[in-house]
Design a protein around this motif. Structure first.
Motif, PDB file in Angstrom:
ATOM      1  N   UNK A 128       0.846  -1.190   0.000  1.00 40.70           N
ATOM      2  CA  UNK A 128       0.000   0.000   0.000  1.00 40.70           C
ATOM      3  C   UNK A 128       0.877   1.234   0.000  1.00 40.70           C
ATOM      4  N   UNK A 129       0.291   2.347  -0.426  1.00 36.50           N
ATOM      5  CA  UNK A 129       0.917   3.656  -0.262  1.00 36.50           C
ATOM      6  C   UNK A 129      -0.142   4.636   0.216  1.00 36.50           C
ATOM      7  N   UNK A 130       0.335   5.721   0.806  1.00 36.47           N
ATOM      8  CA  UNK A 130      -0.558   6.729   1.392  1.00 36.47           C
ATOM      9  C   UNK A 130       0.041   8.105   1.169  1.00 36.47           C
ATOM     10  N   UNK A 131      -0.791   9.061   0.819  1.00 39.16           N
ATOM     11  CA  UNK A 131      -0.363  10.455   0.781  1.00 39.16           C
ATOM     12  C   UNK A 131      -1.432  11.307   1.453  1.00 39.16           C
ATOM     13  N   UNK A 132      -0.998  12.413   2.069  1.00 37.20           N
ATOM     14  CA  UNK A 132      -1.971  13.332   2.652  1.00 37.20           C
ATOM     15  C   UNK A 132      -1.433  14.754   2.581  1.00 37.20           C
ATOM     16  N   UNK A 133      -2.237  15.696   3.045  1.00 35.88           N
ATOM     17  CA  UNK A 133      -1.853  17.100   2.956  1.00 35.88           C
ATOM     18  C   UNK A 133      -1.072  17.578   4.170  1.00 35.88           C
ATOM     19  N   UNK A 134      -0.758  16.659   5.111  1.00 29.98           N
ATOM     20  CA  UNK A 134       0.087  17.047   6.241  1.00 29.98           C
ATOM     21  C   UNK A 134       1.553  17.139   5.818  1.00 29.98           C
ATOM     22  N   UNK A 187      -8.762   4.461  -1.666  1.00 28.61           N
ATOM     23  CA  UNK A 187      -9.740   5.066  -0.755  1.00 28.61           C
ATOM     24  C   UNK A 187      -9.314   6.507  -0.516  1.00 28.61           C
ATOM     25  N   UNK A 188     -10.246   7.432  -0.713  1.00 29.79           N
ATOM     26  CA  UNK A 188     -10.000   8.845  -0.411  1.00 29.79           C
ATOM     27  C   UNK A 188     -10.812   9.229   0.818  1.00 29.79           C
ATOM     28  N   UNK A 220      -3.201  20.956   8.885  1.00 29.71           N
ATOM     29  CA  UNK A 220      -4.054  21.920   8.182  1.00 29.71           C
ATOM     30  C   UNK A 220      -5.498  21.765   8.659  1.00 29.71           C
ATOM     31  N   UNK A 221      -6.367  22.602   8.172  1.00 26.63           N
ATOM     32  CA  UNK A 221      -7.741  22.676   8.680  1.00 26.63           C
ATOM     33  C   UNK A 221      -8.504  21.365   8.481  1.00 26.63           C
ATOM     34  N   UNK A 222      -8.271  20.679   7.377  1.00 26.42           N
ATOM     35  CA  UNK A 222      -8.886  19.379   7.111  1.00 26.42           C
ATOM     36  C   UNK A 222      -7.772  18.382   6.830  1.00 26.42           C
ATOM     37  N   UNK A 223      -8.034  17.120   7.110  1.00 28.12           N
ATOM     38  CA  UNK A 223      -7.081  16.066   6.748  1.00 28.12           C
ATOM     39  C   UNK A 223      -7.625  15.362   5.510  1.00 28.12           C
ATOM     40  N   UNK A 224      -6.900  15.444   4.415  1.00 27.82           N
ATOM     41  CA  UNK A 224      -7.306  14.795   3.171  1.00 27.82           C
ATOM     42  C   UNK A 224      -6.230  13.794   2.782  1.00 27.82           C
ATOM     43  N   UNK A 225      -6.622  12.535   2.694  1.00 23.90           N
ATOM     44  CA  UNK A 225      -5.654  11.454   2.529  1.00 23.90           C
ATOM     45  C   UNK A 225      -6.143  10.457   1.486  1.00 23.90           C
ATOM     46  N   UNK A 226      -5.210   9.954   0.714  1.00 22.93           N
ATOM     47  CA  UNK A 226      -5.475   8.887  -0.252  1.00 22.93           C
ATOM     48  C   UNK A 226      -4.687   7.651   0.139  1.00 22.93           C
ATOM     49  N   UNK A 227      -5.386   6.529   0.237  1.00 20.60           N
ATOM     50  CA  UNK A 227      -4.758   5.226   0.418  1.00 20.60           C
ATOM     51  C   UNK A 227      -4.907   4.451  -0.889  1.00 20.60           C
ATOM     52  N   UNK A 228      -3.835   3.846  -1.361  1.00 23.66           N
ATOM     53  CA  UNK A 228      -3.906   2.990  -2.541  1.00 23.66           C
ATOM     54  C   UNK A 228      -3.321   1.627  -2.187  1.00 23.66           C
TER      55      UNK A 228
END
Length: 204
Positions: free
Chosen positions: A9-15, A60-61, A32-40
């Protein structure tokens, strides 16, 4: 429904690197104000109720509050267009948490399912580089980090003892590309932000 999956798996986010959500079990505020993350995820081998789902991918977003443990997540699920109907249904049950397992532990945090789509997913592992292109909407690549004192071939930095649905040990990584376009009204460029990768072995 007995099932078992293994893959990467890999993961990226806006942190920023390293994400406070990851290191606090979702209880510390994100950067940041919201946590937005993508898991693949790429399933190297696996069966779900006797359906072979090997060599298929899922993404998964999640768009969650700054403290992710508060819940109310908005979630989108993307299933590999290469999967046939039986495989897509089986993968959907596992990665939505309906079949139990690690993802089921996250379902109480979900406030809204934005949608489920079947799209082409191009998932790749290349040494310390990991990438996923999810349809025409999400395009991410991360690089596992190595301390410069060790040189390019040195050991990858890792976090251990984590409370995380994928694995208790994750690499420390940085995104070299992390963009989203038209993801349920969201467009972003989080390049340079936090990332992780790891193998996973799940069953239920």
């Amino acid at each position: 429904m007995p099932w078992k999956l293994s893959g990467t798996y890999l993961e990226t986010c806006n942190c920023d690197v390293v994400c406070p959500c990851t290191t606090s079990g979702l209880t510390a505020p994100a950067d940041h104000e919201r946590c937005q993350v993508t898991f693949a995820f790429h399933v190297d081998s696996g069966t779900v109720d006797d359906v072979d789902v090997s060599d298929r991918s899922v993404a998964v977003f999640v768009d969650g509050p700054r403290v992710m443990a508060e819940g109310g997540w908005q979630v989108a699920l993307y299933v590999d267009a290469a999967a046939d109907d039986g495989q897509a249904e089986a993968l959907g049950k596992v990665f939505s948490g309906q079949a139990g397992g690690p993802m089921a532990g996250l379902t109480p945090l979900i406030g809204e399912v934005l949608g489920v789509q079947r799209v082409p997913i191009d998932y790749r592992d290349d040494g310390r580089h990991h990438s996923a292109r999810v349809g025409e909407t999400i395009d991410v690549e991360i690089e596992d980090q190595v301390a410069p004192q060790h040189g390019e071939d040195g050991p990858v930095m890792k976090l251990t003892g984590l409370f995380h649905p994928v694995n208790s040990t994750l690499t420390v990584a940085r995104s070299t590309r992390a963009t989203g376009t038209g993801v349920y009204g969201r467009t972003w460029d989080f390049t340079g932000g936090n990332g992780h990768s790891a193998p996973f072995t799940w069953s239920g």
